[in-house]
Design an enzyme around this catalytic site. Structure first.
Site, PDB file in Angstrom:
ATOM      1  N   VAL A   1       0.830  -1.065   0.082  1.00  0.00           N
ATOM      2  CA  VAL A   1      -0.269   0.175   0.052  1.00  0.00           C
ATOM      3  C   VAL A   1       0.655   1.386  -0.066  1.00  0.00           C
ATOM      4  CG1 VAL A   1      -1.689   1.265   1.223  1.00  0.00           C
ATOM      5  CG2 VAL A   1      -1.977  -1.196   0.798  1.00  0.00           C
TER       6      VAL A   1
ATOM      7  N   SER B   1       4.871   9.027   7.170  1.00  0.00           N
ATOM      8  CA  SER B   1       3.694   9.081   8.164  1.00  0.00           C
ATOM      9  C   SER B   1       3.313   9.113   6.608  1.00  0.00           C
ATOM     10  CB  SER B   1       3.635   8.982   9.216  1.00  0.00           C
ATOM     11  OG  SER B   1       2.829   9.354  10.504  1.00  0.00           O
TER      12      SER B   1
ATOM     13  N   LYS C   1      10.158   9.130  14.053  1.00  0.00           N
ATOM     14  CA  LYS C   1       9.495   8.739  13.558  1.00  0.00           C
ATOM     15  C   LYS C   1       8.256   6.730  14.572  1.00  0.00           C
ATOM     16  CE  LYS C   1       5.983   6.629  10.398  1.00  0.00           C
ATOM     17  NZ  LYS C   1       5.482   5.327  11.081  1.00  0.00           N
TER      18      LYS C   1
ATOM     19  N   ASN D   1       5.257   6.732  16.550  1.00  0.00           N
ATOM     20  CA  ASN D   1       3.974   6.581  16.703  1.00  0.00           C
ATOM     21  C   ASN D   1       3.551   5.984  17.574  1.00  0.00           C
ATOM     22  OD1 ASN D   1       5.194   6.786  13.717  1.00  0.00           O
ATOM     23  ND2 ASN D   1       4.956   3.878  14.081  1.00  0.00           N
TER      24      ASN D   1
ATOM     25  N   GLU E   1       1.376   8.891  18.569  1.00  0.00           N
ATOM     26  CA  GLU E   1       0.026   8.600  17.927  1.00  0.00           C
ATOM     27  C   GLU E   1      -0.873   7.084  18.825  1.00  0.00           C
ATOM     28  OE1 GLU E   1      -0.424   5.553  14.406  1.00  0.00           O
ATOM     29  OE2 GLU E   1       0.928   7.423  13.439  1.00  0.00           O
TER      30      GLU E   1
END
Length: 483
Positions: A13, A129, A184, A188, A191
């Site tokens: 994806v 991201s 990153k 996350n 997040e």
């Protein structure tokens, strides 16, 4: 042979959508996937008529690239990345560039940067991201690794990255070694925290206040126009208003068992390794672990009873309290994340630009929010800021939210509704603002049972003492150390 600007390996994806993004910005991209039928389907389908060249081997991919060759790897983290790198090495020359755009652990990027530098190959480990939509329309990109590689990828990365309202690209150089993947990883982790706090707020509305999905949809829509304006609040609004073709409210038929890919866990482990109190993200990770025990919870619900209390307050006022509690907890989550980044940056001499990181997170990524403008402003005013809570803007925001925050946590306790992340945030705030914590007693306990020694308030720091608490222990003390 085509002179492609960049090659990309891995057409899942994220890979597919990044390629389409690059092509839409007038870059020619050579692509390869281990299952080569995927290449053919992509070139004949979504990539048809675009500046995208399909290849059926890494050899063919490399032959199609301009020098210095730039090859981006978008495969599963860990051994698969190393296997792709090994397959590329015989085909590359000094000064060529390998880019790992997956969710690799940052120590792997530290290792790869050094190993490839010895071979004359420039390595970049970059966080990307934004999910499927971000990859296609403009992600947040966080590159680190060998700084000599940056000038060769900067035009591509900054062209395809998300842009702020002022047109600034949400991409800049982060630092050497594993700095890009580290940032990153922290993204996350934050997040995880944001999602968990939103879920706790949802459960309080649903189970505590008895609100319908439509009522919650309207509240989140309103919140998204205020201080909580963010991608995650926006999609929560949409999820709560979504119905399937049969008219079912989709969120209600989804199994309450959360998955995770490990980046939140890595963030918590990293904090434990360096001794930083990343309590909120840790609770968010454990909340997912608890959700995974679905069968056990079903059985426990039949046996274990909580309070019978019902909410009997002012519903509208309490919804306002929830907004403030979520906002204050979010501030704490970012404060903890930035504490971790500062500690690791200092340890590894990365010299991370904290205001620049807030800019990179401002658009394209999952945690993007208006709130990040305030974080950027805080570090631009004071690059040496030790904790976001000490910035005047955030200090005032938390002060204004404090009564609401405490009311929400207390109400959760009274109603038996779990708020692990929101309450953890409040506990951290109370601990951080407390000049004298009970660790003096803890040190006494350690010295009592293990002769681990302690420092004294009336003596210089760095001098350690031992008490023979029982009269039987003698004067020998254990080595003083911190893990």
């Amino acid at each position: 042979m085509a002179d492609a600007d960049i090659g990309l390996i891995g057409l899942a994806v994220m890979g597919e959508n990044l390629v389409l993004n690059m092509a839409s910005h007038d870059f020619t991209v050579a692509v390869y996937n281990r299952t080569t039928s995927k290449v053919d389907d992509f070139v004949a389908g979504r990539a048809a008529g675009k500046s995208i060249v399909g290849t059926h081997s890494v050899e063919e991919l490399c032959k199609n690239l301009k020098r210095p060759r730039r090859v981006m790897i978008m495969v599963k983290a860990g051994k698969p990345v190393d296997m792709v790198i090994e397959s590329l090495l015989p085909l590359l020359e000094q000064g060529d560039i390998i880019i790992d755009g997956g969710n690799s652990e940052f120590p792997d990027s530290v290792r790869r940067t050094a190993d490839l530098e010895e071979k004359g190959i420039l390595y970049i480990g970059t966080g990307v991201s934004g999910g499927e939509e971000g990859a296609l329309k403009g992600p947040s990109i966080m590159p680190g690794g060998n700084p000599k590689a940056w000038e060769h990828v900067k035009p591509i990365f900054q062209a395809i990255a998300a842009k702020t309202d002022k047109g600034e690209p949400c991409c800049d150089w982060v630092g050497r070694g594993g700095a890009g993947h580290f940032v990153k990883m922290v993204h996350n982790g934050i997040e995880y925290g944001d999602m968990q706090m939103i879920c706790e707020t949802y459960q309080m509305m649903k189970d505590g206040l008895g609100m319908s999905n439509d009522e919650m949809h309207q509240v989140f829509a309103k919140w998204n126009d205020g201080v909580l304006d963010s991608y995650l609040v926006e999609i929560t609004r949409d999820i709560l208003g979504y119905k399937d073709d049969d008219g079912n409210e989709t969120v209600d038929v989804i199994l309450d068992r959360a998955g995770q890919k490990g980046t939140g866990k890595w963030t918590a482990i990293s904090a434990l390794d360096i001794g930083q109190p990343l309590t909120l993200i840790g609770e968010a990770v454990f909340a997912r672990c608890l959700s995974a025990l679905k069968d056990e919870r079903v059985q426990a619900a039949k046996v274990l009873n909580g309070p019978d209390a019902k909410f009997d307050g002012d519903k509208a006022a309490f919804i306002d309290d929830l907004e403030q509690a979520l906002y204050a907890s979010k501030i704490v989550s970012y404060a903890q994340g930035y504490q971790l980044m500062r500690a690791v940056s200092d340890e590894r001499d990365w010299e991370l630009n904290f205001g620049g990181i807030a800019l990179m997170w401002r658009g394209g990524c999952i945690i993007r929010s208006v709130f990040l403008n305030n974080i950027r402003d805080a570090f631009e005013k004071n690059s040496g800021l030790t904790n976001l809570l000490l910035d005047p803007f955030f200090e005032k925001a938390v002060e204004n939210a404090q009564a609401s925050w405490r009311n929400v946590v207390a109400t959760g306790v009274k109603l038996g509704i779990p708020l692990p992340a929101i309450s953890s945030a409040l506990n951290y705030f109370d601990g951080y603002r407390t000049e004298r914590l009970p660790a003096n007693l803890l040190q006494a306990q350690r010295d009592y049972f293990g002769a681990h020694t302690y420092e004294r308030l009336d003596k210089p720091r760095g001098e350690f003492f031992h008490t023979n608490w029982t009269g039987r222990g003698g004067t020998t003390s254990s080595t003083s150390y911190n893990v």
